[in-house]
Every structure is written in C-alpha cells, then in structure tokens.
Scaffold this motif. Structure first.
Motif, PDB file in Angstrom:
ATOM      1  N   SER A  93       6.921  14.797 -39.701  1.00  0.00           N
ATOM      2  CA  SER A  93       6.476  16.072 -39.165  1.00  0.00           C
ATOM      3  C   SER A  93       7.277  17.215 -39.779  1.00  0.00           C
ATOM      4  CB  SER A  93       6.620  16.070 -37.645  1.00  0.00           C
ATOM      5  OG  SER A  93       6.141  17.257 -37.092  1.00  0.00           O
ATOM      6  N   PHE A  94       8.577  17.064 -39.856  1.00  0.00           N
ATOM      7  CA  PHE A  94       9.453  18.067 -40.457  1.00  0.00           C
ATOM      8  C   PHE A  94       9.014  18.346 -41.892  1.00  0.00           C
ATOM      9  CE2 PHE A  94      13.122  19.678 -42.666  1.00  0.00           C
ATOM     10  CZ  PHE A  94      13.765  20.476 -41.739  1.00  0.00           C
ATOM     11  N   THR A  95       8.781  17.288 -42.644  1.00  0.00           N
ATOM     12  CA  THR A  95       8.377  17.432 -44.046  1.00  0.00           C
ATOM     13  C   THR A  95       7.049  18.170 -44.168  1.00  0.00           C
ATOM     14  OG1 THR A  95       9.572  15.426 -44.662  1.00  0.00           O
ATOM     15  CG2 THR A  95       7.831  16.166 -46.162  1.00  0.00           C
ATOM     16  N   PHE A  96       6.073  17.794 -43.346  1.00  0.00           N
ATOM     17  CA  PHE A  96       4.767  18.447 -43.422  1.00  0.00           C
ATOM     18  C   PHE A  96       4.836  19.907 -42.978  1.00  0.00           C
ATOM     19  CE2 PHE A  96       2.970  14.104 -43.660  1.00  0.00           C
ATOM     20  CZ  PHE A  96       2.187  14.289 -44.786  1.00  0.00           C
ATOM     21  N   PHE A  97       5.658  20.215 -41.969  1.00  0.00           N
ATOM     22  CA  PHE A  97       5.818  21.613 -41.569  1.00  0.00           C
ATOM     23  C   PHE A  97       6.442  22.429 -42.700  1.00  0.00           C
ATOM     24  CE2 PHE A  97       6.093  20.703 -36.716  1.00  0.00           C
ATOM     25  CZ  PHE A  97       4.716  20.642 -36.640  1.00  0.00           C
ATOM     26  N   ALA A  98       7.464  21.883 -43.349  1.00  0.00           N
ATOM     27  CA  ALA A  98       8.112  22.598 -44.455  1.00  0.00           C
ATOM     28  C   ALA A  98       7.126  22.827 -45.602  1.00  0.00           C
ATOM     29  CB  ALA A  98       9.339  21.829 -44.934  1.00  0.00           C
ATOM     30  N   LEU A  99       6.345  21.800 -45.932  1.00  0.00           N
ATOM     31  CA  LEU A  99       5.336  21.955 -46.981  1.00  0.00           C
ATOM     32  C   LEU A  99       4.252  22.944 -46.565  1.00  0.00           C
ATOM     33  CD1 LEU A  99       4.953  18.257 -48.172  1.00  0.00           C
ATOM     34  CD2 LEU A  99       5.940  20.171 -49.459  1.00  0.00           C
ATOM     35  N   GLY A 100       3.912  22.948 -45.293  1.00  0.00           N
ATOM     36  CA  GLY A 100       2.928  23.897 -44.792  1.00  0.00           C
ATOM     37  C   GLY A 100       3.395  25.330 -44.953  1.00  0.00           C
ATOM     38  N   ILE A 101       4.663  25.570 -44.647  1.00  0.00           N
ATOM     39  CA  ILE A 101       5.224  26.910 -44.843  1.00  0.00           C
ATOM     40  C   ILE A 101       5.119  27.305 -46.311  1.00  0.00           C
ATOM     41  CG2 ILE A 101       7.345  28.292 -44.811  1.00  0.00           C
ATOM     42  CD1 ILE A 101       8.170  26.678 -42.279  1.00  0.00           C
ATOM     43  N   LEU A 102       5.511  26.398 -47.168  1.00  0.00           N
ATOM     44  CA  LEU A 102       5.494  26.680 -48.602  1.00  0.00           C
ATOM     45  C   LEU A 102       4.067  26.966 -49.097  1.00  0.00           C
ATOM     46  CD1 LEU A 102       7.097  26.797 -51.275  1.00  0.00           C
ATOM     47  CD2 LEU A 102       6.623  24.356 -51.511  1.00  0.00           C
ATOM     48  N   PHE A 103       3.126  26.077 -48.776  1.00  0.00           N
ATOM     49  CA  PHE A 103       1.775  26.202 -49.305  1.00  0.00           C
ATOM     50  C   PHE A 103       0.943  27.247 -48.567  1.00  0.00           C
ATOM     51  CE2 PHE A 103       3.027  22.237 -51.155  1.00  0.00           C
ATOM     52  CZ  PHE A 103       2.333  22.160 -52.354  1.00  0.00           C
TER      53      PHE A 103
END
Length: 126
Positions: free
Chosen positions: A69-79
């Motif tokens: 979840s942490f990884t996907f949230f961070a990628l979501g912020i980026l993208f």
C-alpha cells in the motif's frame, strides 16, 4: 524499512506544502482557472496520500500488504499528482505536446486505488 518510509513521508509531505504554497502565491496570477484547478487537485491528492504514507509508516510492523500500500501510494503521488503538476504549467513552459504524459494521470489514480485495496487485504488477513 521504517527509516526509509519516514524519509519518503518527510519528502512527500514537504513537497505537498511547497507545491501548495507555490500554487497559491506564485502560480495563481499566471495560470488560468482550469490550470489552477488542476494544480489544486494535484496538491489535494498529494497531501491526502502523504498523510496516508505517514500513517502506514508509523503503524507498520513490516506487514506485506501495508508495505505494498505504501509503495502504491508513493507511486500514485508521483504519477497522478506529478503529471497534473506538469500538465498545469506545460503551456507556460512552452510545451504543447505531452505525448504519453497525459496517460500517467489515470495510471497514478489506479495506483491510489490499488493502495487502498491493499489495506483491505491487510485487515482481512489475506
């Protein structure tokens, strides 16, 4: 893992504040209403998910689904937020063609959704 996650939380949180202030104080006179609205949407999602990262990092005991979840949230912020920031100011940077960049916004949104779904898997023990 916690130290790395807290570092990411600090950077993303600080950037959310910086980009929010930039939009409110520097870009407001330069951007159209539509561009400013897009910028504000990017900041809003950035902030919400920076806080979600902090909650996960401070409560995480190395759980697999919370780490995902942490990884996907961070990628979501980026993208998601990153592409909206860029799309808001592209014309002021002299860029007319965005190529595939516009496609990154929904991909980032999908990352946010997947991040939230990972929390469900954590809570149900799967």
């Amino acid at each position: 893992m916690l130290k790395k996650q807290l570092w990411i939380c600090s950077i993303t949180g600080a950037l959310a504040v910086i980009f929010g202030a930039l939009g409110a104080h520097r870009l407001q006179p330069l951007l159209s209403n539509a561009e400013l609205s897009t910028w504000e949407t990017a900041v809003q999602y950035h902030f919400i998910h920076a806080l979600a990262l902090l909650v996960i990092a401070t409560g995480n005991r190395n759980y697999k689904f919370l780490n995902w979840s942490f990884t996907f949230f961070a990628l979501g912020i980026l993208f998601f937020s990153g592409s909206l920031y860029f799309l808001s100011v592209k014309s002021h940077l002299g860029i007319e063609q965005t190529g595939l960049l516009g496609a990154l916004t929904p991909v980032g949104g999908l990352f946010f959704i997947i991040g939230w779904i990972m929390i469900i898997f954590h809570r149900t023990g799967k």
